[in-house]
Write a protein that holds these residues in place. Structure first.
Motif, PDB file in Angstrom:
ATOM      1  N   ASP A  23       0.851  -1.192   0.000  1.00  0.00           N
ATOM      2  CA  ASP A  23       0.000   0.000   0.000  1.00  0.00           C
ATOM      3  C   ASP A  23       0.888   1.244   0.000  1.00  0.00           C
ATOM      4  O   ASP A  23       1.481   1.595   1.012  1.00  0.00           O
ATOM      5  CB  ASP A  23      -0.919   0.011   1.220  1.00  0.00           C
ATOM      6  N   ALA A  28      -2.423   5.298   4.147  1.00  0.00           N
ATOM      7  CA  ALA A  28      -2.267   3.854   3.904  1.00  0.00           C
ATOM      8  C   ALA A  28      -2.898   3.033   5.020  1.00  0.00           C
ATOM      9  O   ALA A  28      -3.129   3.509   6.135  1.00  0.00           O
ATOM     10  CB  ALA A  28      -0.784   3.514   3.781  1.00  0.00           C
ATOM     11  N   TRP A  29      -3.144   1.760   4.690  1.00  0.00           N
ATOM     12  CA  TRP A  29      -3.595   0.794   5.676  1.00  0.00           C
ATOM     13  C   TRP A  29      -2.402   0.167   6.394  1.00  0.00           C
ATOM     14  O   TRP A  29      -1.323   0.039   5.800  1.00  0.00           O
ATOM     15  CB  TRP A  29      -4.396  -0.329   5.005  1.00  0.00           C
ATOM     16  N   ARG A  42      -4.324  -4.023   0.374  1.00  0.00           N
ATOM     17  CA  ARG A  42      -5.261  -2.930   0.660  1.00  0.00           C
ATOM     18  C   ARG A  42      -6.685  -3.440   0.841  1.00  0.00           C
ATOM     19  O   ARG A  42      -7.401  -3.019   1.754  1.00  0.00           O
ATOM     20  CB  ARG A  42      -5.220  -1.897  -0.473  1.00  0.00           C
TER      21      ARG A  42
END
Length: 268
Positions: A23, A28-29, A42
């Motif tokens: 990601d 972002a995750w 993601r």
């Protein structure tokens, strides 16, 4: 030794190289993900967040607090997909907080602190919904609940991920339990803080909640993340890569043994 090296070279013990995982977005995750066949990083991370939010029927009328929001992908999800107008967040890593203040302008407020330090003066309003994605198992549950209930509305809903001991774990010999303690310590989890389902239920009810839902996500999370790291052909270089690889190894160990379960918890 690894923890000491990590403390020297990584900006924070919870720091994770999300770009290395797949990601590269600004917001972002950074969680273990809830995996199905063919998922990318993601999509799996978003699935874990959506599953948790849906356990408490998160909706556009909520006043929401997101604990340990990381780089902010979840905050964007709450605004875009759930149409929530009142979003606040808590994040311990100052770098992420600064970035979110600059790029997540829809936030009502963000606090740079541990979510264990919350009290009635932390925010100007109390929350109808509180979410903590993939982070609460790093702290003592009762300390977590003591802090969180101070910022919740009387009928507020709480959802978080935790690690839960199976009843079989209690039958292990002392040296076997100690091996697990060392394994979990490498992930900043204190074995003494983990509970069985009955203990978890009792602790949560003692904090004023009336209903409790626990769902076992071990296969989708622990095995899913481990399989992704094994098969995704990621370039896991340096300390960042080592940390990711070791996390995947621990996830597979927990899944195979089945003695420590990854669960989603919703309390009403």
């Amino acid at each position: 030794m690894f923890q000491a090296l990590q403390a020297k070279l990584l900006p924070h013990k919870y720091a994770i190289n999300t770009a290395m995982l797949g990601d590269q977005h600004l917001l972002a995750w950074s969680n273990l993900g809830l995996w199905q066949a063919g998922d990318d990083y993601r999509h799996a991370c978003q699935a874990l967040a959506i599953h948790l939010a849906n356990l408490i029927d998160l909706n556009s009328n909520d006043i929401l607090l997101d604990l340990a929001c990381g780089q902010g992908a979840s905050l964007q999800l709450w605004q875009n997909s759930y149409k929530i107008q009142h979003i606040s967040a808590v994040e311990l890593q100052a770098k992420h907080v600064t970035q979110l203040k600059n790029h997540a302008l829809f936030l009502n407020s963000i606090l740079c602190d541990s979510f264990l330090n919350l009290n009635s003066n932390s925010f100007s309003q109390k929350f109808s919904a509180v979410l903590c994605i993939d982070a609460a198992y790093h702290v003592n549950l009762n300390s977590f609940l003591n802090a969180i209930t101070q910022v919740m509305q009387p009928q507020g809903r709480l959802a978080f991920h935790s690690l839960m001991l199976s009843e079989e774990f209690l039958n292990l010999k002392a040296w076997q339990q100690k091996k697990y303690a060392y394994l979990l310590k490498a992930a900043d989890v204190n074995l003494k803080d983990l509970m069985t389902q009955n203990e978890l239920h009792s602790s949560i009810m003692q904090h004023g909640f009336q209903e409790l839902l626990i769902q076992d996500l071990s296969e989708g999370v622990l095995l899913g993340f481990a399989d992704y790291i094994q098969h995704a052909n990621l370039d896991l270089q340096g300390l960042d890569g080592f940390k990711i690889a070791m996390t995947a190894k621990m996830c597979r160990k927990l899944w195979q043994d089945g003695l420590v379960r990854y669960v989603a918890v919703a309390a009403f």
